[in-house]
Design an enzyme around this catalytic site. Structure first.
Site, PDB file in Angstrom:
ATOM      1  N   GLU A 163       6.493   6.074  -8.729  1.00 24.53           N
ATOM      2  CA  GLU A 163       5.313   5.820  -8.598  1.00 24.53           C
ATOM      3  C   GLU A 163       4.408   6.541  -7.623  1.00 24.53           C
ATOM      4  OE1 GLU A 163       5.070   1.487  -7.388  1.00 24.53           O
ATOM      5  OE2 GLU A 163       5.429   0.998  -9.384  1.00 24.53           O
ATOM      6  N   GLY A 213       0.988  -1.080   0.070  1.00 22.40           N
ATOM      7  CA  GLY A 213       0.027   0.008   0.085  1.00 22.40           C
ATOM      8  C   GLY A 213       0.712   1.064   0.014  1.00 22.40           C
ATOM      9  N   HIS A 225       1.446   0.492 -13.383  1.00 22.76           N
ATOM     10  CA  HIS A 225       2.221  -0.687 -13.618  1.00 22.76           C
ATOM     11  C   HIS A 225       3.597  -0.249 -13.713  1.00 22.76           C
ATOM     12  CE1 HIS A 225       2.668  -4.735 -15.734  1.00 22.76           C
ATOM     13  NE2 HIS A 225       3.404  -3.967 -16.440  1.00 22.76           N
ATOM     14  N   GLU A 239      -8.073  -5.538 -21.822  1.00 20.67           N
ATOM     15  CA  GLU A 239      -6.717  -5.839 -22.066  1.00 20.67           C
ATOM     16  C   GLU A 239      -5.941  -5.768 -20.969  1.00 20.67           C
ATOM     17  OE1 GLU A 239      -4.990  -4.068 -25.378  1.00 20.67           O
ATOM     18  OE2 GLU A 239      -3.381  -5.146 -25.092  1.00 20.67           O
ATOM     19  N   LEU A 240      -5.403  -6.737 -20.365  1.00 17.18           N
ATOM     20  CA  LEU A 240      -4.574  -6.616 -19.506  1.00 17.18           C
ATOM     21  C   LEU A 240      -3.444  -5.624 -19.448  1.00 17.18           C
ATOM     22  CD1 LEU A 240      -3.954  -7.549 -16.677  1.00 17.18           C
ATOM     23  CD2 LEU A 240      -2.256  -9.353 -17.543  1.00 17.18           C
ATOM     24  N   ARG A 248     -14.110 -16.534 -11.204  1.00 15.81           N
ATOM     25  CA  ARG A 248     -13.563 -15.041 -11.145  1.00 15.81           C
ATOM     26  C   ARG A 248     -14.713 -14.179 -11.471  1.00 15.81           C
ATOM     27  NH1 ARG A 248      -8.229 -13.122 -12.240  1.00 15.81           N
ATOM     28  NH2 ARG A 248      -7.603 -15.448 -12.637  1.00 15.81           N
ATOM     29  N   THR A 263      -8.607  -1.316 -19.172  1.00 15.90           N
ATOM     30  CA  THR A 263      -9.570  -1.864 -19.924  1.00 15.90           C
ATOM     31  C   THR A 263      -9.604  -3.329 -19.845  1.00 15.90           C
ATOM     32  OG1 THR A 263      -7.889  -2.054 -21.660  1.00 15.90           O
ATOM     33  CG2 THR A 263      -9.128   0.141 -21.432  1.00 15.90           C
ATOM     34  N   ASN A 293      -4.665   2.412 -13.197  1.00 17.49           N
ATOM     35  CA  ASN A 293      -3.733   1.328 -12.565  1.00 17.49           C
ATOM     36  C   ASN A 293      -2.471   1.919 -12.474  1.00 17.49           C
ATOM     37  OD1 ASN A 293      -3.101  -1.435 -11.980  1.00 17.49           O
ATOM     38  ND2 ASN A 293      -2.094  -1.652 -13.811  1.00 17.49           N
ATOM     39  N   ARG A 325      -5.202  -8.882  -9.116  1.00 18.33           N
ATOM     40  CA  ARG A 325      -6.242  -9.658  -9.766  1.00 18.33           C
ATOM     41  C   ARG A 325      -6.654  -9.192 -11.006  1.00 18.33           C
ATOM     42  NH1 ARG A 325      -6.256 -14.465  -8.127  1.00 18.33           N
ATOM     43  NH2 ARG A 325      -8.562 -14.820  -8.973  1.00 18.33           N
ATOM     44  N   ILE A 326      -6.646 -10.136 -11.998  1.00 17.29           N
ATOM     45  CA  ILE A 326      -7.206  -9.634 -13.263  1.00 17.29           C
ATOM     46  C   ILE A 326      -8.386  -9.550 -13.363  1.00 17.29           C
ATOM     47  CG2 ILE A 326      -7.218 -10.497 -15.764  1.00 17.29           C
ATOM     48  CD1 ILE A 326      -4.649 -11.895 -15.246  1.00 17.29           C
TER      49      ILE A 326
HETATM   50  N1  LIG Z   1      -8.927  -6.408 -16.770  1.00 16.53           N
HETATM   51  C1  LIG Z   1      -7.862  -5.820 -16.242  1.00 16.53           C
HETATM   52  N2  LIG Z   1      -7.531  -6.134 -15.115  1.00 16.53           N
HETATM   53  C2  LIG Z   1      -6.229  -5.855 -14.644  1.00 16.53           C
HETATM   54  C3  LIG Z   1      -5.647  -4.717 -15.105  1.00 16.53           C
HETATM   55  C4  LIG Z   1      -5.797  -4.506 -16.445  1.00 16.53           C
HETATM   56  O1  LIG Z   1      -5.194  -3.495 -17.008  1.00 16.53           O
HETATM   57  N3  LIG Z   1      -7.074  -4.771 -17.086  1.00 16.53           N
HETATM   58  N4  LIG Z   1      -4.210  -4.441 -14.242  1.00 16.53           N
HETATM   59  C5  LIG Z   1      -4.030  -5.322 -13.190  1.00 16.53           C
HETATM   60  C6  LIG Z   1      -2.817  -4.987 -12.553  1.00 16.53           C
HETATM   61  N5  LIG Z   1      -1.521  -5.772 -12.973  1.00 16.53           N
HETATM   62  C7  LIG Z   1      -0.449  -5.029 -13.498  1.00 16.53           C
HETATM   63  O2  LIG Z   1      -0.461  -3.905 -13.428  1.00 16.53           O
HETATM   64  C8  LIG Z   1      -1.659  -7.063 -12.919  1.00 16.53           C
HETATM   65  C9  LIG Z   1      -2.229  -7.905 -11.701  1.00 16.53           C
HETATM   66  C10 LIG Z   1      -2.302  -9.326 -11.683  1.00 16.53           C
HETATM   67  C11 LIG Z   1      -1.935  -9.828 -12.690  1.00 16.53           C
HETATM   68  C12 LIG Z   1      -2.188 -11.512 -12.364  1.00 16.53           C
HETATM   69  O3  LIG Z   1      -1.502 -12.065 -13.128  1.00 16.53           O
HETATM   70  N6  LIG Z   1      -2.902 -11.953 -11.405  1.00 16.53           N
HETATM   71  C13 LIG Z   1      -3.185 -13.142 -11.178  1.00 16.53           C
HETATM   72  C14 LIG Z   1      -2.959 -13.428  -9.662  1.00 16.53           C
HETATM   73  C15 LIG Z   1      -1.412 -13.273  -9.347  1.00 16.53           C
HETATM   74  C16 LIG Z   1      -1.359 -13.302  -7.717  1.00 16.53           C
HETATM   75  O4  LIG Z   1      -2.371 -13.594  -7.265  1.00 16.53           O
HETATM   76  O5  LIG Z   1      -0.229 -12.946  -7.262  1.00 16.53           O
HETATM   77  C17 LIG Z   1      -4.612 -13.563 -11.618  1.00 16.53           C
HETATM   78  O6  LIG Z   1      -5.463 -12.763 -11.597  1.00 16.53           O
HETATM   79  O7  LIG Z   1      -4.806 -14.821 -11.619  1.00 16.53           O
HETATM   80  C18 LIG Z   1      -1.493  -9.522 -13.768  1.00 16.53           C
HETATM   81  C19 LIG Z   1      -1.201  -8.136 -14.047  1.00 16.53           C
HETATM   82  C20 LIG Z   1      -5.140  -5.604 -12.406  1.00 16.53           C
HETATM   83  N7  LIG Z   1      -6.043  -5.989 -13.139  1.00 16.53           N
HETATM   84  N1  LIG Z   2       0.982  -5.709 -12.194  1.00 16.09           N
HETATM   85  C1  LIG Z   2       0.451  -4.723 -11.181  1.00 16.09           C
HETATM   86  C2  LIG Z   2       1.980  -4.347 -10.421  1.00 16.09           C
HETATM   87  O1  LIG Z   2       2.720  -5.150 -10.350  1.00 16.09           O
HETATM   88  N2  LIG Z   2       1.740  -3.134  -9.452  1.00 16.09           N
HETATM   89  C3  LIG Z   2       2.695  -2.663  -8.645  1.00 16.09           C
HETATM   90  O2  LIG Z   2       2.744  -3.325  -7.445  1.00 16.09           O
HETATM   91  C4  LIG Z   2       3.393  -2.702  -6.445  1.00 16.09           C
HETATM   92  C5  LIG Z   2       2.497  -2.089  -5.282  1.00 16.09           C
HETATM   93  O3  LIG Z   2       3.031  -1.571  -4.411  1.00 16.09           O
HETATM   94  P1  LIG Z   2       2.293  -0.664  -3.216  1.00 16.09           P
HETATM   95  O4  LIG Z   2       1.702  -1.889  -2.634  1.00 16.09           O
HETATM   96  O5  LIG Z   2       3.524  -0.416  -2.195  1.00 16.09           O
HETATM   97  O6  LIG Z   2       1.616   0.143  -3.694  1.00 16.09           O
HETATM   98  C6  LIG Z   2       3.818  -1.083  -7.294  1.00 16.09           C
HETATM   99  O7  LIG Z   2       5.305  -1.031  -7.642  1.00 16.09           O
HETATM  100  C7  LIG Z   2       2.830  -1.324  -8.689  1.00 16.09           C
HETATM  101  O8  LIG Z   2       3.660  -0.761  -9.720  1.00 16.09           O
END
Ligand SMILES: Nc1nc2c(c(=O)[nH]1)N[C@@H](CN(C=O)c1ccc(C(=O)N[C@@H](CCC(=O)O)C(=O)O)cc1)CN2
Ligand SMILES: NCC(=O)N[C@@H]1O[C@H](COP(=O)([O-])[O-])[C@@H](O)[C@H]1O
Length: 215
Positions: free
Chosen positions: A176, A14, A111, A145-146, A67, A143, A109, A93-94
């Protein structure tokens, strides 16, 4: 302009939540975090929110059989706070298309890469393994798209010869905590919107990789 109601979703430490809460406190952001929702009960970000007197909720994905069922409940929970903006701050979570569509245009988001490079996970190690000399962070609209949504802001971070994923992540985190509050501030000032597939700032379409924050 009324204060923006912000709901923040987390899964971990956080630190970005903290940066946004601090920016609300300092009035940089014209808004307030009205709720923090985590899918992990042990997320330290919940402690940060409680210390700030902000309502917290835990909705574990492990309690749901699909999901889609999880996201239906999550969407209802988010909606209950009547947000102007939903901020994913390390929410791991996706999200399903139905939830994304419900909040499209008001969900951001952060990233840890210079999108469109390195969508997904483990971005710092992937950049080091690829022997890149620059890495960074992107704020984007969410959106279906991940990590493919319109980019709002990016900050570049040089990769040093002796960098590990952790040392690089530390410097990325510093950026960030600057660009995420700035993007939320812009949204709260109604200067930032999303069209079909691009971001708009001050009524001007942003380039595909958004605006670059000075290194
Ligand atoms: N539909 C979308 N969902 C999410 C997005 C997005 O752009 N579109 N951004 C993500 C954030 N993210 C990276 O920035 C990200 C988060 C999670 C995962 C992933 O593979 N999650 C797995 C579980 C992983 C775990 O529990 O450690 C899953 O959901 O099965 C990839 C990218 C947030 N969601
Ligand atoms: N794919 C999503 C992802 O990797 N996000 C990343 O998780 C961290 C959260 O840190 P925080 O809990 O200290 O804010 C941040 O570095 C953010 O860019």
């Amino acid at each position: 302009m009324s204060a923006s109601r912000i709901v923040v979703l987390i899964s971990g430490s956080g630190s970005n939540l903290q940066a946004i809460m601090d920016a609300c406190q300092s009035k940089q952001i014209g808004g307030e975090v009205v709720s923090v929702i985590s899918n992990k009960a042990d997320a330290y970000g919940l402690t940060r929110a409680e210390n700030a007197g902000i309502e917290t909720c835990v909705l574990s994905h492990k309690d749901f059989s699909s999901r889609e069922d999880y996201d239906a409940q999550l969407a209802q929970l988010i909606d209950s706070f009547d947000p102007d903006l939903v901020v994913l701050a390390g929410f791991m979570r996706i999200l399903t298309p139905s939830l994304v569509q419900k909040f499209k245009g008001k969900m951001l988001n952060i990233h840890p890469s210079l999108l469109p490079k390195y969508q997904g996970l483990n971005t710092h190690q992937r950049a080091i393994d690829a022997k890149d000399d620059v890495h960074g962070v992107s704020v984007h609209f969410v959106t279906e798209e991940l990590d493919g949504g319109p980019v709002v802001l990016q900050a570049k971070v040089p990769i040093l010869a002796d960098d590990t994923a952790d040392s690089l992540a530390q410097r990325v985190h510093e950026q960030e905590h600057i660009i995420y509050p700035l993007a939320v501030q812009w949204f709260s000032e109604q200067r930032l919107t999303m069209e079909a597939d691009y971001a708009v700032f001050d009524n001007q379409p942003l380039p595909p990789q958004g605006a670059h924050y000075p290194e």
